[in-house]
Design an enzyme around this catalytic site. Structure first.
Site, PDB file in Angstrom:
ATOM      1  N   GLN A   1      77.690  50.553  97.524  1.00  0.00           N
ATOM      2  CA  GLN A   1      76.258  50.770  97.805  1.00  0.00           C
ATOM      3  C   GLN A   1      75.640  51.504  96.617  1.00  0.00           C
ATOM      4  O   GLN A   1      76.205  52.490  96.130  1.00  0.00           O
ATOM      5  CB  GLN A   1      76.118  51.606  99.073  1.00  0.00           C
ATOM      6  CG  GLN A   1      74.757  52.249  99.286  1.00  0.00           C
ATOM      7  CD  GLN A   1      73.798  51.354 100.046  1.00  0.00           C
ATOM      8  OE1 GLN A   1      74.115  50.885 101.134  1.00  0.00           O
ATOM      9  NE2 GLN A   1      72.634  51.112  99.461  1.00  0.00           N
TER      10      GLN A   1
ATOM     11  N   ARG B   1      82.979  60.006 100.067  1.00  0.00           N
ATOM     12  CA  ARG B   1      83.094  58.666  99.472  1.00  0.00           C
ATOM     13  C   ARG B   1      81.858  58.336  98.616  1.00  0.00           C
ATOM     14  O   ARG B   1      81.586  57.168  98.342  1.00  0.00           O
ATOM     15  CB  ARG B   1      83.266  57.610 100.567  1.00  0.00           C
ATOM     16  CG  ARG B   1      84.539  57.757 101.406  1.00  0.00           C
ATOM     17  CD  ARG B   1      85.799  57.357 100.660  1.00  0.00           C
ATOM     18  NE  ARG B   1      85.753  55.954 100.221  1.00  0.00           N
ATOM     19  CZ  ARG B   1      86.615  55.420  99.345  1.00  0.00           C
ATOM     20  NH1 ARG B   1      87.576  56.168  98.801  1.00  0.00           N
ATOM     21  NH2 ARG B   1      86.512  54.161  99.004  1.00  0.00           N
TER      22      ARG B   1
ATOM     23  N   PHE C   1      85.171  55.779  95.672  1.00  0.00           N
ATOM     24  CA  PHE C   1      83.802  55.858  96.205  1.00  0.00           C
ATOM     25  C   PHE C   1      83.277  54.533  96.752  1.00  0.00           C
ATOM     26  O   PHE C   1      83.589  53.458  96.225  1.00  0.00           O
ATOM     27  CB  PHE C   1      82.847  56.356  95.110  1.00  0.00           C
ATOM     28  CG  PHE C   1      83.322  57.628  94.466  1.00  0.00           C
ATOM     29  CD1 PHE C   1      83.365  58.810  95.196  1.00  0.00           C
ATOM     30  CD2 PHE C   1      83.774  57.633  93.149  1.00  0.00           C
ATOM     31  CE1 PHE C   1      83.833  59.990  94.606  1.00  0.00           C
ATOM     32  CE2 PHE C   1      84.247  58.808  92.573  1.00  0.00           C
ATOM     33  CZ  PHE C   1      84.282  59.980  93.292  1.00  0.00           C
ATOM     34  N   ASP C   2      82.469  54.663  97.797  1.00  0.00           N
ATOM     35  CA  ASP C   2      81.777  53.503  98.362  1.00  0.00           C
ATOM     36  C   ASP C   2      80.295  53.501  97.974  1.00  0.00           C
ATOM     37  O   ASP C   2      79.623  52.475  98.059  1.00  0.00           O
ATOM     38  CB  ASP C   2      81.838  53.540  99.900  1.00  0.00           C
ATOM     39  CG  ASP C   2      83.265  53.583 100.401  1.00  0.00           C
ATOM     40  OD1 ASP C   2      84.122  52.889  99.807  1.00  0.00           O
ATOM     41  OD2 ASP C   2      83.531  54.327 101.369  1.00  0.00           O
ATOM     42  N   VAL C   3      79.794  54.666  97.610  1.00  0.00           N
ATOM     43  CA  VAL C   3      78.352  54.828  97.348  1.00  0.00           C
ATOM     44  C   VAL C   3      78.149  55.507  95.989  1.00  0.00           C
ATOM     45  O   VAL C   3      78.816  56.507  95.694  1.00  0.00           O
ATOM     46  CB  VAL C   3      77.696  55.709  98.449  1.00  0.00           C
ATOM     47  CG1 VAL C   3      76.209  55.913  98.170  1.00  0.00           C
ATOM     48  CG2 VAL C   3      77.916  55.095  99.823  1.00  0.00           C
TER      49      VAL C   3
END
Lengths: 314, 314
Positions: free
Chosen positions: B63, B257, B29-31
């Site tokens: 994020q 993501r 994951f990015d968020v």
């Protein structure tokens, strides 16, 4: 008549202009239960012929009972309202949902001795009737509850502080409250969670006034029902049969000799049918239309354009 | 992961103490969307390790978005609350239901030019966010609405008096209002009957506080829903996907993501699953139990005893 009255499929008898039909209809009954607003008057406007019709019924020896879901007034207040409209009546002829709820609490609920106080959401009508039945209450019109919730209230409620949550409260009674607020809703919710019986004077979602609709007693119960995950109150108003049982308990009439008169198929007429009264009589001066009465799901045994058409029997 | 996340039948992965599992999970994951109360803190008590965990995620370039249904606070208020708990944050990281509702009104609803005012049942958080979006409103915290209904109000409302019922109101927005009263409910009802769109910041029936429950925003909508014969508001809070659409519209992330982190299976985890996020992560420091997560109807992809267990990855 009983079979006419059972439900749904019969064609109600139209009595306006049918003098023999009216005489036959009236002869079947000793007791007439009247819904008020939409039948006898609308708001503050008395329908022409209301008094003459009531006089006619009284002259024939009929018992009259005024049955109202309005919980903001006591029976004494109602006598005054009737007087103001020029209708002579006595407290004994009035049956309001505040009275119905009060006698349910004092005579039918068997509360433990240390759980007999009532937390009231509602106006003075409820308080007067509870007092008349000797029931202790708190909340209601007490100015101490007409305030904002304060930060410390959350902690006091969470801790069960007995100065805010009276441990002797065994009933929450919800009626129409023009001063409904967050604190009252929070307290009512916590009393019920702690075991209090959840009662409502009535569950009408709206209140007719000035020709339109305003929040009714049911709208005061709605937040609590949602918070309680769908738990509904026992309603002591029409069309709930707890009210019919209370009326019968007081007047001791034979149900087959009683007729419910009303303008709303779904409350008044349903109330009479489910109460297995001998008859129901619809009038077209209120909420329900002719279409509702002759083709709806709940149909009266007979109907009239207006109540005063009963005078045509003579 | 996507298939794990679809619903109901998988066994969520238990990540506490599983360093390789945590690393693998975080890498997907990015968020991270965070529910707050029950995840980062409880009431005014910050859970140990919350800040270190957020720092870890930030250091890995993730994020972070704080997603809250609390409509009484604006995003700026929330930054202050986070600061007060020692959590550094910026307004841009906060997504509240009051903000969600405001951007829905200003950017998604296409209201006619003469129907762009909002009648607010709620507190200052809603007003601040509406102002930030340039939306005109009335009601809310205006003392003119914190009063008893007066006899003449019934007639003015029935007559559609434009000094009481502003003809430019095209939306009724209902959030948590500690000053809810009869007049506000009556006005909201009449605005909706006259055609206003019925919106709610969120429909949580209760609000946790001081370790117990109090009336929530949903309880403010309940009387209106009942009066309107069952008409429900469009809710702009979790788990409604209008809120997810608004979050995505602002942050422009790839849903596969993104991961939703929360303590409530039925709101937070459902919100992530129905939003088709790449993952959901449950924590056991709030409402839902281990039983809820591993055997309930709505199950996260993975769960932890507490959020700070993510620190074990190092």
């Amino acid at each position: 008549m009983a079979s006419d009255n059972s439900a749904s499929t019969h064609t109600p008898r139209y009595l306006t202009g049918d003098a023999p039909g009216i005489r036959e209809f009236l002869d079947k009954f000793d007791v007439f239960l009247f819904d008020c607003d939409g039948v006898l008057w609308s708001g503050d406007h008395l329908f022409p012929g209301t008094n003459e019709t009531l006089d006619l019924l009284r002259s024939k020896g009929k018992q009259i009972v005024f049955v109202t879901n309005n919980s903001t007034k006591s029976r004494a207040d109602y006598v005054k309202k009737l007087e103001g409209l020029g209708i002579p009546s006595s407290t004994e002829e009035i049956f309001s949902s505040s009275y119905s709820a009060s006698i349910y609490i004092s005579r039918i609920l068997h509360l433990p001795a240390d759980k007999r106080k009532v937390f009231v959401i509602g106006e003075t009508g409820i308080e007067q009737e509870l007092r008349a039945e000797g029931v202790s209450y708190l909340g209601g019109t007490d100015p101490a509850y007409r305030r904002e919730i304060a930060p410390e209230d959350y902690k006091r409620i969470a801790a069960g502080d007995s100065t805010l949550l009276d441990p002797e409260v065994g009933v929450v009674l919800v009626g129409l409250d023009f001063h409904i607020n967050y604190l009252k809703l929070a307290l009512a919710y916590h009393y019920i969670r702690r075991g209090a019986v959840f009662l409502a004077t009535n569950i009408d979602s709206t209140l007719p006034n000035a020709g339109t609709l305003f929040p009714g007693a049911g709208s005061m119960s709605a937040p609590l029902i949602m918070m309680l995950g769908g738990q509904e109150p026992v309603s002591l108003g029409k069309p709930n049969q707890a009210m019919m049982d209370a009326i019968e308990g007081k007047f001791h009439f034979a149900r087959e000799r009683a007729c419910m008169v009303g303008d709303r198929a779904n409350t008044d007429i349903r109330f009479g049918i489910e109460g297995k009264l001998g008859g129901t009589l619809g009038v077209l001066t209120g909420v329900s239309s002719k279409e509702d009465f002759v083709a709806g799901e709940v149909r009266p045994a007979a109907y009239l354009d207006k109540l005063a058409d009963l005078l045509e029997c003579e």
